[in-house]
Design an enzyme around this catalytic site. Structure first.
Site, PDB file in Angstrom:
ATOM      1  N   GLY A  19       3.758   3.681  -3.711  1.00  0.00           N
ATOM      2  CA  GLY A  19       2.379   4.122  -3.877  1.00  0.00           C
ATOM      3  C   GLY A  19       1.505   3.356  -2.918  1.00  0.00           C
ATOM      4  O   GLY A  19       1.572   2.139  -2.885  1.00  0.00           O
ATOM      5  N   HIS A  20       0.760   4.057  -2.081  1.00  0.00           N
ATOM      6  CA  HIS A  20      -0.182   3.319  -1.253  1.00  0.00           C
ATOM      7  C   HIS A  20      -1.496   4.069  -1.125  1.00  0.00           C
ATOM      8  O   HIS A  20      -1.556   5.280  -1.195  1.00  0.00           O
ATOM      9  CB  HIS A  20       0.398   2.956   0.114  1.00  0.00           C
ATOM     10  CG  HIS A  20       1.259   4.019   0.717  1.00  0.00           C
ATOM     11  ND1 HIS A  20       2.629   3.917   0.747  1.00  0.00           N
ATOM     12  CD2 HIS A  20       0.944   5.188   1.266  1.00  0.00           C
ATOM     13  CE1 HIS A  20       3.118   5.004   1.298  1.00  0.00           C
ATOM     14  NE2 HIS A  20       2.126   5.793   1.629  1.00  0.00           N
TER      15      HIS A  20
ATOM     16  N   ASP B 225       4.782  -3.962  -3.701  1.00  0.00           N
ATOM     17  CA  ASP B 225       3.340  -4.177  -3.868  1.00  0.00           C
ATOM     18  C   ASP B 225       2.832  -5.419  -3.137  1.00  0.00           C
ATOM     19  O   ASP B 225       1.917  -6.099  -3.595  1.00  0.00           O
ATOM     20  CB  ASP B 225       2.953  -4.266  -5.364  1.00  0.00           C
ATOM     21  CG  ASP B 225       3.521  -3.105  -6.152  1.00  0.00           C
ATOM     22  OD1 ASP B 225       3.389  -1.962  -5.678  1.00  0.00           O
ATOM     23  OD2 ASP B 225       4.131  -3.337  -7.204  1.00  0.00           O
TER      24      ASP B 225
ATOM     25  N   GLN C  54       8.981  -0.513  -1.501  1.00  0.00           N
ATOM     26  CA  GLN C  54       9.451  -1.530  -2.453  1.00  0.00           C
ATOM     27  C   GLN C  54       9.645  -2.882  -1.741  1.00  0.00           C
ATOM     28  O   GLN C  54       8.921  -3.159  -0.811  1.00  0.00           O
ATOM     29  CB  GLN C  54      10.740  -1.078  -3.175  1.00  0.00           C
ATOM     30  CG  GLN C  54      10.514   0.086  -4.159  1.00  0.00           C
ATOM     31  CD  GLN C  54      10.573   1.453  -3.498  1.00  0.00           C
ATOM     32  OE1 GLN C  54      11.463   1.727  -2.728  1.00  0.00           O
ATOM     33  NE2 GLN C  54       9.633   2.327  -3.799  1.00  0.00           N
TER      34      GLN C  54
ATOM     35  N   LYS D 257       2.081  -3.767   1.892  1.00  0.00           N
ATOM     36  CA  LYS D 257       2.705  -3.258   3.128  1.00  0.00           C
ATOM     37  C   LYS D 257       1.854  -2.164   3.763  1.00  0.00           C
ATOM     38  O   LYS D 257       1.736  -2.091   4.972  1.00  0.00           O
ATOM     39  CB  LYS D 257       4.104  -2.665   2.834  1.00  0.00           C
ATOM     40  CG  LYS D 257       5.100  -3.697   2.367  1.00  0.00           C
ATOM     41  CD  LYS D 257       6.430  -3.058   2.041  1.00  0.00           C
ATOM     42  CE  LYS D 257       6.401  -2.177   0.823  1.00  0.00           C
ATOM     43  NZ  LYS D 257       6.201  -2.856  -0.461  1.00  0.00           N
TER      44      LYS D 257
HETATM   45  P1  IMP Z   1      12.717   3.309  -9.482  1.00  0.00           P
HETATM   46  O1  IMP Z   1      12.593   3.005  -8.037  1.00  0.00           O
HETATM   47  O2  IMP Z   1      11.688   4.277  -9.989  1.00  0.00           O
HETATM   48  O3  IMP Z   1      14.121   3.711  -9.843  1.00  0.00           O
HETATM   49  O4  IMP Z   1      12.438   1.955 -10.292  1.00  0.00           O
HETATM   50  C1  IMP Z   1      13.323   0.844 -10.240  1.00  0.00           C
HETATM   51  C2  IMP Z   1      12.566  -0.469 -10.244  1.00  0.00           C
HETATM   52  O5  IMP Z   1      11.834  -0.601  -9.031  1.00  0.00           O
HETATM   53  C3  IMP Z   1      11.537  -0.597 -11.366  1.00  0.00           C
HETATM   54  O6  IMP Z   1      11.497  -1.947 -11.770  1.00  0.00           O
HETATM   55  C4  IMP Z   1      10.231  -0.214 -10.696  1.00  0.00           C
HETATM   56  O7  IMP Z   1       9.125  -0.775 -11.353  1.00  0.00           O
HETATM   57  C5  IMP Z   1      10.451  -0.808  -9.308  1.00  0.00           C
HETATM   58  N1  IMP Z   1       9.673  -0.115  -8.276  1.00  0.00           N
HETATM   59  C6  IMP Z   1       9.954   1.083  -7.710  1.00  0.00           C
HETATM   60  N2  IMP Z   1       9.038   1.392  -6.776  1.00  0.00           N
HETATM   61  C7  IMP Z   1       8.180   0.364  -6.733  1.00  0.00           C
HETATM   62  C8  IMP Z   1       7.034   0.079  -5.911  1.00  0.00           C
HETATM   63  O8  IMP Z   1       6.626   0.838  -5.029  1.00  0.00           O
HETATM   64  N3  IMP Z   1       6.416  -1.114  -6.165  1.00  0.00           N
HETATM   65  C9  IMP Z   1       6.865  -1.989  -7.102  1.00  0.00           C
HETATM   66  N4  IMP Z   1       7.933  -1.765  -7.873  1.00  0.00           N
HETATM   67  C10 IMP Z   1       8.581  -0.602  -7.692  1.00  0.00           C
END
Ligand code: IMP
Length: 454
Positions: free
Chosen positions: A39-40, A12, A225, A15
């Protein structure tokens, strides 16, 4: 050439805006890891598009590629493509045959395991990301290429689904439905395969991208991420299950490290810190229930800090794009950024959201940590150690709210002086030049200092 965009914090960082800005000069935008956990939001011709899987460049007529390092939920993929088509766009999206498929049982298990883990839960997006990468490493995954080959698909499902069903029912004592039904999965995913083939969407990713580079095209590699969510370099186990760091761009696309290294690697920095999910956060302001460790809603944190956190959260729109959850916020964490600069080898930086901090009297950064009585300048390797770190803060004079649209037009020197002092501190500490400064949510609200493709 390639330009790789990497989040330097916890995701977040904005990017999408940078990809959107520099992506104008790119012909192809490829993702190299993650799936629909990203998510964008892209605004194009006044219309807002929310995407979680399709690379944002696809909205602007670029070829969008999901690399072999991605995990792909075909349902999300086709939903996003169909929505773009309904709005009159013709997205050109390719998917690596080596990419792994997120199946419904992966999503189900993601939710089940998060509940079971309690304190170890990462606060995942429940999109099935972790369980899919787990099966990839366990050599029991289903790949995009398998969807095009019904016999292989059937064989893979017959091997893996009974194991997943037993795990859900016998280990976790849950009821299972069609998400764990071989015939249902086979029919549904074979159809996805047919559609992928009909629309000629699958590619051998490395060859596809290398051919475009050899033809003189510009390729952008879009990390999702951020570095501290990297499974190797992040705050394990509160991480995602892939490698957002620049090394992931080579493994996750099939381009050689020298190709990526010949290009630019741009670190995206948010001017403060935000985090969705659990785990320590030494520069955190206030706290968020169910995410901040040991957060006690009745007791609350320091009232001034809570107020400041709420202010930054609201000004910065710090609510998850995918889940809508309030994000935890904190001051910039320099040891985290030094760690990211080293792990990624940044050639340039884009610092976003300096407008969000405007109007504050003082802006702080966690300059170093006090860790077991010693001063340290980078992140320690274990998360337990990181949890023992106390940030030592450095204060900067704040900067006023100004007409940021005018600043974006007038250029770097128009940025308020105190904000430039802040930016130059970050650049000096990370030994990387500032390429862009985000002064508002739209891509035109960016001060461009350097265009990496020029
Ligand atoms: P997962 O990727 O759904 O397995 O989540 C693992 C960790 O990464 C969690 O703490 C999520 O909140 C974090 N996370 C996954 N995708 C994002 C993103 O796009 N932005 C911020 N945090 C993310």
């Amino acid at each position: 050439m390639t330009v790789t965009i990497v989040g330097s914090q916890l995701g977040d960082e904005g990017k999408g805006g940078v990809v959107d800005l520099y992506g104008d000069a790119a012909d192809v935008v490829a993702r190299y890891q993650g799936g629909d956990n990203a998510g964008h939001t892209v605004v194009h011709d006044g219309t807002k598009y929310k995407l979680s899987l399709v690379p944002s460049g696809a909205v602007r007529g670029k070829v969008g590629v999901l690399g072999n390092g991605c995990v792909v939920n075909p349902e999300t993929l086709f939903d996003e493509i169909d929505t773009l088509r309904e709005r009159g766009l013709e997205p050109d999206v390719r998917v690596a045959e080596r990419a792994h498929v997120i199946l419904p049982y992966h999503r189900a298990l993601d939710g089940i395991e998060e509940e079971e883990k309690e304190d170890l839960a990462a606060g995942t997006t429940k999109r099935g990301i972790g369980p899919t990468y787990e099966d990839k490493a366990g050599r029991r995954g289903v790949r995009i290429g398998d969807l095009l080959d019904p016999d292989t698909l059937r064989e893979r499902l017959e091997y893996v689904v009974p194991q997943k069903k037993a795990l859900a029912e016998e280990v976790f004592d849950k009821e299972t439905g069609e998400a764990f039904d071989i015939d249902h999965l086979y029919e549904t995913y074979r159809e996805y395969g047919e559609r992928l083939a009909e629309e000629d969407m699958t590619v051998d990713c490395g060859t596809f991208l290398q051919d475009r580079i050899d033809a003189g095209e510009n390729v952008m590699l879009e990390g999702a991420q951020g570095t501290s969510l990297d499974i190797d370099h992040g705050v394990y186990p509160y991480v995602t299950s892939s490698n957002p760091t620049a090394g992931g761009a080579t493994v996750g696309t099939g381009l050689g490290p020298t190709v990526i290294g010949d290009g630019e690697v741009i670190g995206i920095v948010k001017a403060y810190l935000s985090r969705v999910g659990t785990g320590p956060l030494p520069t955190e302001l206030g706290g968020v229930e169910d995410q901040t460790p040991d957060y006690d809603a009745d007791e609350g944190a320091n009232a001034d800090e809570e107020e400041l956190a709420t202010y930054i959260r609201d000004e910065g729109g710090e609510y998850g794009t995918v889940t809508g959850r309030p994000r935890r916020v904190g001051w910039l964490d320099m040891p985290m950024l030094r760690h990211a600069a080293r792990a990624n080898g940044f050639t340039g930086l884009a610092v976003n959201h300096i407008d969000v901090l405007s109007g504050l009297d003082t802006v702080k950064v966690g300059h170093s940590y006090e860790f077991d009585g010693e001063e340290t300048f980078t992140m320690p390797p274990t998360t337990e150690q990181w949890g023992r770190c106390e940030a030592t803060f450095k204060s900067f004079d704040g900067w006023p709210a100004v007409d940021w649209a005018a600043v974006a037009e007038d250029g770097y020197e128009a940025i308020p002086e105190n904000a430039r002092t802040y930016l130059e501190y970050i650049s000096d500490e990370l030994d990387a030049p500032i390429y862009a400064v985000g002064v508002g949510p739209g891509r035109e609200e960016t001060v461009v200092v350097e265009n990496p493709y020029e």
